[in-house]
Each structure stands twice: as C-alpha cells, then as structure tokens.
Design a protein around this motif. Structure first.
Motif, PDB file in Angstrom:
ATOM      1  N   ALA A 197       0.825  -1.205   0.000  1.00 33.77           N
ATOM      2  CA  ALA A 197       0.000   0.000   0.000  1.00 33.77           C
ATOM      3  C   ALA A 197       0.861   1.257   0.000  1.00 33.77           C
ATOM      4  O   ALA A 197       0.551   2.242  -0.689  1.00 33.77           O
ATOM      5  CB  ALA A 197      -0.930  -0.009   1.211  1.00 33.77           C
ATOM      6  N   VAL A 198       1.952   1.230   0.757  1.00 33.47           N
ATOM      7  CA  VAL A 198       2.845   2.401   0.827  1.00 33.47           C
ATOM      8  C   VAL A 198       3.526   2.637  -0.515  1.00 33.47           C
ATOM      9  O   VAL A 198       3.586   3.776  -1.009  1.00 33.47           O
ATOM     10  CB  VAL A 198       3.882   2.213   1.951  1.00 33.47           C
ATOM     11  N   VAL A 199       4.042   1.579  -1.133  1.00 30.06           N
ATOM     12  CA  VAL A 199       4.693   1.729  -2.439  1.00 30.06           C
ATOM     13  C   VAL A 199       3.718   2.317  -3.451  1.00 30.06           C
ATOM     14  O   VAL A 199       4.053   3.224  -4.212  1.00 30.06           O
ATOM     15  CB  VAL A 199       5.234   0.373  -2.939  1.00 30.06           C
ATOM     16  N   LEU A 246      12.311   6.711  -4.380  1.00 30.18           N
ATOM     17  CA  LEU A 246      11.243   6.878  -3.403  1.00 30.18           C
ATOM     18  C   LEU A 246      10.439   5.591  -3.258  1.00 30.18           C
ATOM     19  O   LEU A 246      10.108   5.165  -2.137  1.00 30.18           O
ATOM     20  CB  LEU A 246      10.340   8.037  -3.843  1.00 30.18           C
ATOM     21  N   ARG A 247      10.160   4.934  -4.368  1.00 31.53           N
ATOM     22  CA  ARG A 247       9.404   3.681  -4.283  1.00 31.53           C
ATOM     23  C   ARG A 247      10.251   2.543  -3.710  1.00 31.53           C
ATOM     24  O   ARG A 247       9.724   1.678  -3.018  1.00 31.53           O
ATOM     25  CB  ARG A 247       8.835   3.318  -5.655  1.00 31.53           C
ATOM     26  N   VAL A 248      11.542   2.562  -3.978  1.00 31.26           N
ATOM     27  CA  VAL A 248      12.410   1.564  -3.344  1.00 31.26           C
ATOM     28  C   VAL A 248      12.416   1.785  -1.836  1.00 31.26           C
ATOM     29  O   VAL A 248      12.360   0.833  -1.047  1.00 31.26           O
ATOM     30  CB  VAL A 248      13.840   1.619  -3.914  1.00 31.26           C
ATOM     31  N   ALA A 249      12.474   3.047  -1.413  1.00 31.03           N
ATOM     32  CA  ALA A 249      12.411   3.356   0.021  1.00 31.03           C
ATOM     33  C   ALA A 249      11.088   2.876   0.604  1.00 31.03           C
ATOM     34  O   ALA A 249      11.047   2.338   1.726  1.00 31.03           O
ATOM     35  CB  ALA A 249      12.597   4.850   0.248  1.00 31.03           C
ATOM     36  N   GLY A 250       9.995   3.053  -0.134  1.00 26.34           N
ATOM     37  CA  GLY A 250       8.708   2.545   0.320  1.00 26.34           C
ATOM     38  C   GLY A 250       8.717   1.040   0.471  1.00 26.34           C
ATOM     39  O   GLY A 250       8.168   0.485   1.425  1.00 26.34           O
ATOM     40  N   LEU A 251       9.374   0.365  -0.460  1.00 24.71           N
ATOM     41  CA  LEU A 251       9.475  -1.096  -0.415  1.00 24.71           C
ATOM     42  C   LEU A 251      10.258  -1.571   0.804  1.00 24.71           C
ATOM     43  O   LEU A 251       9.970  -2.622   1.377  1.00 24.71           O
ATOM     44  CB  LEU A 251      10.140  -1.601  -1.692  1.00 24.71           C
TER      45      LEU A 251
END
Length: 444
Positions: free
Chosen positions: A251-253, A262-267
């Motif tokens: 959900a965060v990604v 940013l999406r890698v950080a979310g992952l």
C-alpha cells in the motif's frame, strides 16, 4: 505504423541491397496498443553482420557474436540483428551459441512472448505468426511456443512477464503462469543486475501492487527478496495497522509518487519489522528500532542488487527518517531534520511519510502533522537561513588559522557544534561571533 526517418533509412538501405528487414518487438507492441511513440526501434534482417557493417558508414559491433550490430544514423544508435535461432542454454541466461537463419518466422519463434514476436515493414505490413495481435486485444501475456522451454532458456523472462503484466495491465495466460511457478528457482541463475533492472521497472509501473503480488504468488519473491517474503502474512497486532506487514508495504509503495528511489524506500521502509517484533503485556505488537535496523538491512539488499552508491545513500536516509514525523515542529527541530536529510531529499521524505500514513489506520492526524512540517520547511528553505556546515560563516581553514590548530576530527566536531548553535539562532552566523564561541568552548 509511424517509422522515423532514420529507421526508414536503415530499412531502405537493406532492401535496396537485396535483403529483408523488419522492425521487431516492443516498438510494434506499444504502437499497436496506443502507447506514446516508441523510443527504441530494433530491426531484424537476413543480412549477416559483416554485410550490415559493409552497408553503413558508422557501425558498432555491440553484440556481433549473437548477430547484433548497432548502426549509427545522425548520432543515434539502432540495433540491427541477423535472423537467428539460439543454441542450447546451459545457464538459464544466454545461449551457448546462435545460428544465423534466413527465415523471419524462425527468428520470431525464439522470442519470449507473443506480443513481442511481431514484425513490421512498409511492404509486408504487420507480420504476426504467433497470435500476438489477438493477445494484445485480449490483454494477455503468453509465451511463444512452450513456456517451460522459454523460461529455461532465459529465467529473466519470468520477471519480464510480471513486469509487462504490471506495465500494460495485462493478465498472464494460465499455462505461462504455471510455468513461472514451476521454474521459479531458476531465477537464482540470473545476475543481480538484471533482476534489479526488472524490479525497478515494476516499481515505477502504474500497477506495482499487482507486480509484487505476482512475485509472491509465483514464489519468485523468495529468491529475489527473501527479506520481504518474511513479511507476507505477518500480523502486526497493532491498532494503528489494519494490514499485515507485506500488504502495508504494498500500500505504501502504491501511494508513493512513481519515482524510483522513493518507491524503493517505500518497499524497504518496514523491511526490518519482522526482526524487531515484540508484544507487550496488553498483547499489542511493537517494532522498536525497526527504522534503524531497516537501514542496515536495506543496505545489504541494495548492495546485493548492485544499486549505485548515491541511490543507496538516499534510500537509507529515507528509511532511517521515515518515522520522524514532528508532532510539534519548531524552527530549530525542522532545521535539524533538513540538515539530517538534506534539502534535496526532504520532500521525498514527506512523500514517503504520507504514503506510510495512507497505508495505515487512523491516518488523518498524521497527515496533518506532515503537512505542518512541510509548510514550515518551505518557509525555512525560502528564508535561506544556514542549514548545514557548509552554510556557516567559518570553515575548517578559518579555525586552523585562527587557533593554530592541526587538521583532524576536532575541527569537524567544532563545526558541528557551531551548526547546532546556528540552527537554534541564525543571527549567530557571523564569523567573529562563531570564532568567539569556539574560543569560549574549546580554547579558553
């Protein structure tokens, strides 16, 4: 199909010299489904590599062993590959050898998916031997021929199937999907760099949740990100969370803007939660220190996947700071946050924190807090007040000269001490004031 002039030049040159040539692969696929004009145009031909080289003024033998020559036209490179069939695959990555053939159909038969096995030129129009157009119409990802054979030839194709599914919002055909599940362990034979590239493309697609769910369901996740596999089904047992750790991460990604780091950080932001899980006497789950442990685990994963050093640094900062939402932001506390994160990364942090809140329960108050910190950050940056050591009115050379000191760690400590003072009171950022502070603290 729209064909750029440079591509027409290559096709016409080959044709005028007695050779067949076609545009092939992804550019046709994307054009057929109405995506933006392709950026890359690959060409296939029955001309042999040395014949291709002889026909054009400037070429680069980029993959001549496998029949590929890059033709340079007006400064741009176009890959031109001789029709070929692949020899035996011994490592699930590349053929031991290739055999050049004269048949376009034989060449297209070795390709991964029907939607990528399309060819086009202006004389013959669209050539479709394997039902790729129908699969495009039905939004299907289907292997060319026997899927088990395709995936044993190159195991990366399993990730490519999932990536295309996410990017195009297509379903993977049942037999092809079963073959991915049956051959998932072969992904271990693929280089980490190739896995990283496919994973990154999935993460910035418009259907990242579907891609990550497919990685889980096909068991590929166990091999490429075992640290994330542990989060699948992990009940957080916390009133602030209505999802298990894996679903929360998804959900965060999905809520992060589609920017790669940013999406890698979310992952990775909650990747260490399973390791840090504790339950208190009330039966409530906690994850104390998962942000700090997450930094260590994230670096291990990112280095394994061969990310570049700057990306690793930035992602680690975002993972470390994602919990630091200031509930009562003062100018000094926001300045310290900007100093730790960096002005170039601070708004990515807010985006990650918002995504984290949106992926949790009771998120309204948390988002309001993030909004307040961001508003104050914008004001502080616009005011151009000192935010880092390099903004101080003195530097290490000034301290060495003024106090007859030698270079060393003490100089750095002094500058950090001065920065703390200046973050509290920007008016102190005058050379004489700062030197006086150092004299009082360290020299006197």
């Amino acid at each position: 199909m729209f064909i750029p002039n440079d591509v027409k030049t290559i096709l016409n040159t080959l044709k005028n010299n007695g050779y067949e040539s076609y545009i092939v692969g992804g550019s046709i696929r994307d054009f057929e489904i109405g995506l933006s004009l392709p950026k890359d145009y690959d060409i296939t031909t029955n001309a042999l590599p040395e014949e291709i080289i002889s026909l054009f003024k400037k070429t680069v033998p980029t993959g001549i062993k496998h029949g590929t020559v890059t033709v340079i036209i007006n400064g741009d490179g176009y890959e031109v590959t001789t029709y070929r069939i692949d020899g035996e695959y011994l490592d699930n990555r590349r053929p031991e050898h290739v055999t050049f053939v004269s048949s376009l159909k034989e060449d297209l038969a070795r390709r991964d998916f029907t939607i990528n096995a399309l060819a086009f030129n202006e004389d013959d129009g669209l050539v479709d031997y394997f039902g790729g157009v129908k699969d495009l119409e039905n939004k299907i990802i289907r292997a060319v021929g026997e899927p088990n054979k395709r995936f044993k030839e190159d195991a990366l194709r399993m990730l490519r199937a999932i990536r295309f599914s996410a990017r195009l919002n297509f379903n993977i055909e049942e037999k092809t999907l079963k073959a991915i599940k049956a051959n998932c362990k072969l992904i271990s034979n693929v280089s980490n760099e190739r896995i990283r590239d496919e994973l990154c493309k999935m993460l910035v697609s418009h259907n990242t949740t579907s891609a990550l769910d497919l990685l889980k369901d096909t068991k590929l996740l166990e091999y490429i990100l075992p640290e994330l596999q542990i989060a699948v089904g992990f009940n957080q047992q916390n009133p602030h969370h209505d999802k298990d750790i894996f679903k929360h991460i998804l959900a965060v990604v999905e809520k992060c803007p589609p920017e790669l780091n940013l999406r890698v950080a979310g992952l990775l932001h909650d990747i260490a939660k399973p390791e840090c899980f504790t339950i208190d006497t009330q039966g409530i789950g906690h994850f104390y220190g998962h942000d700090k442990k997450g930094v260590v685990l994230s670096e291990k994963i990112l280095r394994r996947l061969k990310f570049d050093n700057k990306s690793i640094r930035d992602i680690k900062i975002l993972v470390k700071e994602h919990m630091n939402v200031l509930t009562k932001p003062t100018d000094a506390s926001v300045k310290r946050l900007i100093n730790r994160v960096g002005a170039d990364l601070i708004f990515d942090l807010f985006a990650l924190q918002r995504a984290d809140a949106l992926g949790s329960r009771f998120n309204e108050s948390r988002i309001s807090e993030i909004d307040r910190v961001e508003e104050k950050t914008i004001q502080i940056i616009a005011s151009k007040v000192p935010l880092s050591v390099k903004d101080l009115a003195v530097n290490g050379k000034d301290l060495i000269k003024q106090f007859s000191m030698k270079p060393g760690e003490e100089i750095g400590d002094m500058l950090k001490f001065l920065l703390v003072k200046v973050l509290e009171d920007p008016k102190l950022n005058i050379k004489e004031e700062l030197l006086a502070i150092i004299y009082e603290k360290y020299i006197k």
